[in-house]
Design an enzyme around this catalytic site. Structure first.
Site: not given
Ligand SMILES: Cc1cc2nc3c(=O)[nH]c(=O)nc-3n(C[C@H](O)[C@H](O)[C@H](O)COP(=O)(O)OP(=O)(O)OC[C@H]3O[C@@H](n4cnc5c(N)ncnc54)[C@H](O)[C@@H]3O)c2cc1C
Length: 605
Positions: A449-451
């Site tokens: 997550h978050e890239g």
């Protein structure tokens, strides 16, 4: 010092005070009300609340994950009880301005505080941490009225926040989101669309949920330039700020995850007409800032959010390390190679060099990662409060460059630490009777997550190292070289480490130039993940040399303090002997402009 199995209070004190010298920040007006005593008090409070209210239901929240019953989300009661205590600590607004009820703590100290909660129970800690990210975004980009209406109740723990970016067809590629926001005559918008993977997207832990939603205003430009940001509350407010009608936001279902099970993760529909606020379908939303600035606004918060992910990964690695260390000290098994007398008692497994190898690996990963996270926190403080404009600019530049590393390196290597923590436990580590398998499962989210890892790699090699004509990379290399020079001057052990780090830094410069000299963007970026990993290892080696210099400055005291410092030196030695040399192979491959992945055809699989 306490013998917590969540984090090491001594290590935090070493990093914050002996190395980063955060107490010096109190000379600056923003932190003038603080002192080492207030920092210690809030660190102690965090450690205590995390241990007493969060760690205590970590396994229960994992075993009994949230369910939906008649459209309502059920979560074990310990989660709300812990969050109520958290709200009373005021930690949610730790770094915020006093004007909005914040404590104005330095970021470096706040990251250390939050690390206790990540280590104790990431699933429960995610609710306030998401709320913090949401509130910070509104504080930067929202109007005074929006801050008053939405941020204040979040800071007080009455409302929680979410970040609604992803859609089923648009995860890494946010350019492809399709949620629409149609302007209304009264200045509001009506939203319609589907958001996937939304953490904390529905629950009854707070009075209201403030969704921050990325959507397109019809007629806007395609791609990322046409994305705007909206506040879309679950429950609308009346003119006096009291809870009013339900907004047209509906929970479609919960995702059933490998880890982080205590955090609800949701598929949400906006504007389907299930609820009809003010008589008609459509989720009521309020534009934040100007139209079409949504992604830029989100990116503004990305550094903080991504460092937060790295911090969570680090804390999970850290607690797994401490738990496997405790286990290794008390688990008797086998005898030393040099003394196999079967009538002699078995030795604790920490006596075996291979077990010490696994402990040293974990220690070098988690303490190296924690140093990087707190260093980034310190850069955030410099960016915000350094007296000279030039220093603020340098801090921002360095932080921009380091952010993909601070997000990805802990997500990869502190997860590897969790894997080793399971290994140290042997068969017991593979059972749910011990904590370490859950830490590994929880931590497995962080490279996603978050890239994702791959997206961070493209960000570092494709964007960050070339930004402002390569000024960010130049600054990083210059900063590491300054440490190398100090290490040469210090002589002794630090000087021993200076040579290999100096060589590795030179290779980053050469390899980056070579990759960007191909004239073929596909070839430049084909091995971006390898580049991210090699640069990450050099950065962590730098963090270890920095720590060694701080250790040398403390001398060679007797007793527990002496053992602590010897342990730091040995973990640094481990990282330089076992880990840093791996980058030689990685840099060689990058330097050869290897085309294996590029030339592999899809139909060969
Ligand atoms: C538990 C959990 C919680 C989450 N919470 C939130 C949340 O609160 N809010 C929110 O908005 N989102 C949230 N997400 C979504 C998360 O950010 C996305 O899952 C993530 O961005 C990846 O998107 P995706 O799942 O669609 O995978 P994809 O984008 O389909 O990626 C699949 C794989 O392909 C690779 N890939 C994709 N594109 C490229 C490319 N251009 N070049 C190279 N490789 C590429 C990726 O690296 C990855 O390995 C959450 C996800 C999970 C699992």
């Amino acid at each position: 010092m306490s013998s917590s199995t969540l984090l090491s209070r001594r290590d935090l004190a070493f990093l914050l005070y002996d190395w980063l010298d955060v107490t010096r920040l109190t000379d600056r007006p923003r932190y003038a009300e603080h002192s080492r005593d207030t920092f210690d008090a809030v660190l102690d409070l965090s450690a205590q609340v995390a241990a007493e209210h969060f760690a205590t239901h970590n396994k229960a929240a994992d075993a009994t994950e949230p369910t939906v019953d008649g459209g309502r989300v059920r979560i074990i009661p310990q989660v709300k009880a812990a969050l109520d205590v958290f709200a009373q600590t005021g930690l949610l607004s730790a770094t915020m301005d006093e004007a909005v009820g914040g404590m104005q703590l330095p970021h470096a100290v706040a990251e250390a505080c939050f690390a206790w909660f990540h280590a104790a129970n990431v699933g429960t800690a995610a609710y306030p941490l998401l709320t913090r990210g949401n509130a910070n975004l509104l504080l930067t980009h929202g109007s005074a009225e929006q801050i008053d209406t939405w941020v204040r109740p979040m800071v007080e723990g009455r409302f929680f926040g979410t970040m609604c970016l992803s859609e089923p067809q648009a995860g890494s590629s946010l350019a492809d989101i399709t949620t629409r926001a149609t302007p209304q005559d009264d200045g509001t918008y009506r939203l319609a669309g589907t958001k996937m993977w939304i953490s904390g997207g529905d629950h009854e832990l707070a009075q209201n949920i403030v969704h921050l939603v990325l959507a397109r205003i019809p007629g806007g430009p395609p791609g990322v330039k046409g994305i705007s940001l909206f506040i879309v509350p679950k429950v609308l407010l009346d003119e006096d700020g009291r809870l009013g009608p339900r907004n047209d936001v509906v929970l479609i279902g919960l995702n059933h995850k490998l880890g982080y099970r205590g955090t609800t993760n949701t598929l949400l529909n906006f504007g389907e007409g299930v609820h009809r606020p003010y008589g008609r379908a459509g989720a009521v939303g309020y534009l934040v800032g100007e139209p079409h600035q949504g992604l830029a606004q989100m990116f503004h918060m990305m550094n903080e959010a991504r460092i937060g992910v790295g911090a969570g990964a680090t804390a999970l690695g850290y607690t797994g390390y401490l738990k496997s260390l405790g286990y290794a000290r008390q688990r008797p098994q086998g005898r030393p190679v040099a003394d196999k007398d079967p009538t002699a008692p078995q030795v604790p497994i920490i006596a075996h060099p291979d077990v010490r190898r696994m402990l040293l690996a974990q220690k070098s990963y988690v303490e190296g990662a924690l140093a990087l996270i707190l260093y980034c926190g310190r850069l955030l403080d410099e960016e915000k409060t350094a007296p000279a404009e030039a220093d603020r600019t340098r801090a921002r530049l360095l932080l921009d460059l380091l952010t993909p590393v601070a997000k990805s390196w802990p997500s990869q290597w502190c997860l590897a630490a969790n894997d080793l923590a399971i290994q140290v436990h042997g068969g017991y580590g593979y059972t749910r009777d011990y904590d370490v398998e859950q830490h590994w499962r929880d931590n497995r989210l962080n490279p996603i997550h978050e890239g994702t890892h791959g997206i961070q790699a493209l960000d570092l090699l494709g964007r960050k190292v070339t930004m402002r004509g390569g000024a960010g990379l130049e600054l990083l290399l210059e900063t590491i070289r300054a440490t190398v020079t100090r290490a040469w001057k210090a002589e002794g052990f630090a000087a021993e480490l200076a040579a290999p780090l100096g060589t590795a830094v030179d290779r980053i410069a050469l390899v980056t130039r070579r990759l960007h000299g191909t004239g073929d963007p596909e070839l430049t970026l084909a091995n971006a993940s390898l580049y991210l990993e090699a640069v990450g290892h050099v950065v962590i080696a730098w963090m270890w040399l920095e720590q060694v210099l701080a250790v040398e400055a403390l001398g060679s005291p007797e007793g527990a303090e002496g053992e602590f410092l010897a342990g730091k030196r040995q973990a640094a030695r481990y990282f330089f002997r076992y880990e840093l040399p791996k980058t030689v192979v990685q840099f060689d491959l990058l330097d050869s402009l290897d085309r294996t992945t590029l030339d592999t055809r899809e139909d060969w699989f």
